[in-house]
Motif scaffolding. Structure first.
Motif, mmCIF file in Angstrom:
data_model
loop_
_atom_site.group_PDB
_atom_site.id
_atom_site.type_symbol
_atom_site.label_atom_id
_atom_site.label_comp_id
_atom_site.label_asym_id
_atom_site.label_seq_id
_atom_site.Cartn_x
_atom_site.Cartn_y
_atom_site.Cartn_z
ATOM 1 N N SER A 1 3.991 6.814 2.168
ATOM 2 C CA SER A 1 3.926 8.265 2.366
ATOM 3 C C SER A 1 3.639 8.611 3.825
ATOM 4 O O SER A 1 4.118 9.622 4.343
ATOM 5 C CB SER A 1 2.878 8.881 1.446
ATOM 6 N N LYS A 2 2.873 7.767 4.511
ATOM 7 C CA LYS A 2 2.538 8.024 5.924
ATOM 8 C C LYS A 2 3.749 7.929 6.821
ATOM 9 O O LYS A 2 3.969 8.799 7.681
ATOM 10 C CB LYS A 2 1.464 7.035 6.384
ATOM 11 N N VAL B 1 5.183 5.246 -5.714
ATOM 12 C CA VAL B 1 5.446 6.340 -4.778
ATOM 13 C C VAL B 1 6.619 7.215 -5.198
ATOM 14 O O VAL B 1 6.872 8.255 -4.586
ATOM 15 C CB VAL B 1 5.696 5.753 -3.364
ATOM 16 N N TYR C 1 -3.735 6.751 -5.931
ATOM 17 C CA TYR C 1 -3.960 5.717 -4.918
ATOM 18 C C TYR C 1 -5.359 5.116 -4.981
ATOM 19 O O TYR C 1 -5.677 4.184 -4.237
ATOM 20 C CB TYR C 1 -3.678 6.253 -3.512
ATOM 21 N N ASP C 2 -6.203 5.626 -5.893
ATOM 22 C CA ASP C 2 -7.543 5.046 -5.997
ATOM 23 C C ASP C 2 -8.115 5.345 -7.374
ATOM 24 O O ASP C 2 -7.765 6.338 -8.015
ATOM 25 C CB ASP C 2 -8.459 5.623 -4.914
ATOM 26 N N ASP D 1 0.854 -1.186 0.000
ATOM 27 C CA ASP D 1 0.000 0.000 0.000
ATOM 28 C C ASP D 1 0.889 1.235 0.000
ATOM 29 O O ASP D 1 1.565 1.525 0.996
ATOM 30 C CB ASP D 1 -0.904 -0.022 1.245
ATOM 31 N N GLN D 2 0.867 2.000 -1.103
ATOM 32 C CA GLN D 2 1.758 3.162 -1.198
ATOM 33 C C GLN D 2 1.412 4.259 -0.198
ATOM 34 O O GLN D 2 2.270 5.082 0.142
ATOM 35 C CB GLN D 2 1.775 3.737 -2.617
ATOM 36 N N LEU D 3 0.177 4.272 0.299
ATOM 37 C CA LEU D 3 -0.172 5.274 1.309
ATOM 38 C C LEU D 3 0.589 5.050 2.614
ATOM 39 O O LEU D 3 0.861 5.995 3.359
ATOM 40 C CB LEU D 3 -1.680 5.260 1.577
ATOM 41 N N ARG D 4 0.929 3.806 2.906
ATOM 42 C CA ARG D 4 1.748 3.531 4.084
ATOM 43 C C ARG D 4 3.147 4.118 3.918
ATOM 44 O O ARG D 4 3.734 4.623 4.881
ATOM 45 C CB ARG D 4 1.835 2.022 4.332
ATOM 46 N N LYS E 1 -8.209 9.326 -7.439
ATOM 47 C CA LYS E 1 -7.644 10.109 -6.336
ATOM 48 C C LYS E 1 -6.117 10.055 -6.370
ATOM 49 O O LYS E 1 -5.527 9.003 -6.619
ATOM 50 C CB LYS E 1 -8.160 9.592 -4.992
ATOM 51 N N THR E 2 -5.505 11.202 -6.093
ATOM 52 C CA THR E 2 -4.041 11.297 -6.056
ATOM 53 C C THR E 2 -3.608 11.977 -4.757
ATOM 54 O O THR E 2 -4.396 12.639 -4.089
ATOM 55 C CB THR E 2 -3.482 12.101 -7.247
ATOM 56 N N THR E 3 -2.337 11.785 -4.447
ATOM 57 C CA THR E 3 -1.757 12.451 -3.284
ATOM 58 C C THR E 3 -0.259 12.621 -3.519
ATOM 59 O O THR E 3 0.251 12.246 -4.579
ATOM 60 C CB THR E 3 -2.026 11.644 -1.994
#
Length: 278
Positions: free
Chosen positions: A103-104, A135, A142-143, A98-101, A156-158
């Motif tokens: 960045s977190k 990432v 991410y979605d 999970d690429q959000l992890r 969705k992007t971040t």
């Protein structure tokens, strides 16, 4: 502008034996310091198993200095030991998940600052598969699922790690039907170029510009710089988007794409501009 000295190596997911062998061939020295980071894997036990598996994979190819760095809910990024290890690493490898992890737990860290500086100034390899590839740029998707991703609000992007700017890297591209979300992303941000990586297929980015393909599949490039009409930003939520003149290229091994020049070319072609080869 000074050329970037490091290399980015990104795989679209799937079987990564070819990626590991490519990294091994690029570093040459079997004593090179390799750091494996499995932060993208959500469960701590799974992350530990993943890190150990990649460590063993590199060691089976003769690499003698491979370490696994734990960064997660219970292990912070900016420890003195981690900062020292990243400062001396020759290869940094991010696993999938999970690429959000990523960045977190690594975003805005001193560790990430060191990686970014070394990528610009030193001969270092930063590599990743799946989430570890997505990432790498300043923005990441991410979605967004299938045809729904062409509806305003469904893609969705971040922020990503920002090793390279103005691109989106999307993975498992052909296998999971992600054309729509990548097209939507670059249409929304036309200064960005979209790079879609099929599984078992990847890219090496040299000098922060030259995108070379490796692996058995296809790399899709989506370029929004020549858009004539776009309704992406004006569309209401839950409405489909409309865009005119998105440009697409399909690259396979033996071809490359020059990001700054928006140029597709075979590898053997070496044009000269202002006395310098691209």
């Amino acid at each position: 502008m000074q050329r970037v000295k490091g290399k980015l190596i990104a795989l679209g997911g799937g079987d990564d034996d070819g990626l590991i062998k490519l990294i091994r061939s690029e570093i040459c020295d079997i004593h090179s310091h390799i750091e494996v980071i499995a932060t993208a894997t959500p469960k701590p036990d799974d992350a530990l198993d993943s890190g150990k598996a990649y460590k063993e994979a590199f060691e089976e190819l003769g690499c003698s200095n491979v370490r696994f760095m734990r960064i997660d809910e219970d292990h912070e990024a900016d420890t003195p030991e981690n900062l020292e290890r990243i400062s001396s690493a020759n290869v940094i490898f991010f696993t999938g998940g999970d690429q959000l992890r990523l960045s977190k737990f690594l975003g805005n860290s001193r560790l990430l600052e060191i990686m970014s500086r070394r990528y610009r100034e030193e001969d270092i390899i930063i590599s990743g598969t799946s989430a570890g590839a997505a990432v790498m740029s300043d923005r990441m998707i991410y979605d967004g699922y299938g045809h729904y991703s062409l509806i305003k609000g469904e893609m969705k992007t971040t922020e990503g790690f920002g090793f390279i700017n103005n691109i989106y890297i999307d993975t498992h591209f052909a296998e999971r039907g992600r054309f729509g979300r990548l097209a939507h992303a670059v249409a929304h941000d036309p200064t960005h170029i979209g790079i879609g990586l099929s599984e078992e297929t990847g890219i090496i980015i040299k000098e922060g510009n030259l995108v070379e393909v490796f692996g058995t599949g296809v790399v899709t490039i989506i370029d929004a710089s020549k858009i004539k009409f776009s309704r992406v930003r004006k569309a209401e939520e839950n409405e489909p988007i409309a865009v005119e003149n998105l440009v697409m290229h399909l690259l396979v091994e033996g071809y490359r794409y020059c990001l700054k020049e928006h140029l597709f070319q075979p590898m053997e072609y070496q044009p000269v501009l202002n006395g310098n080869k691209i």
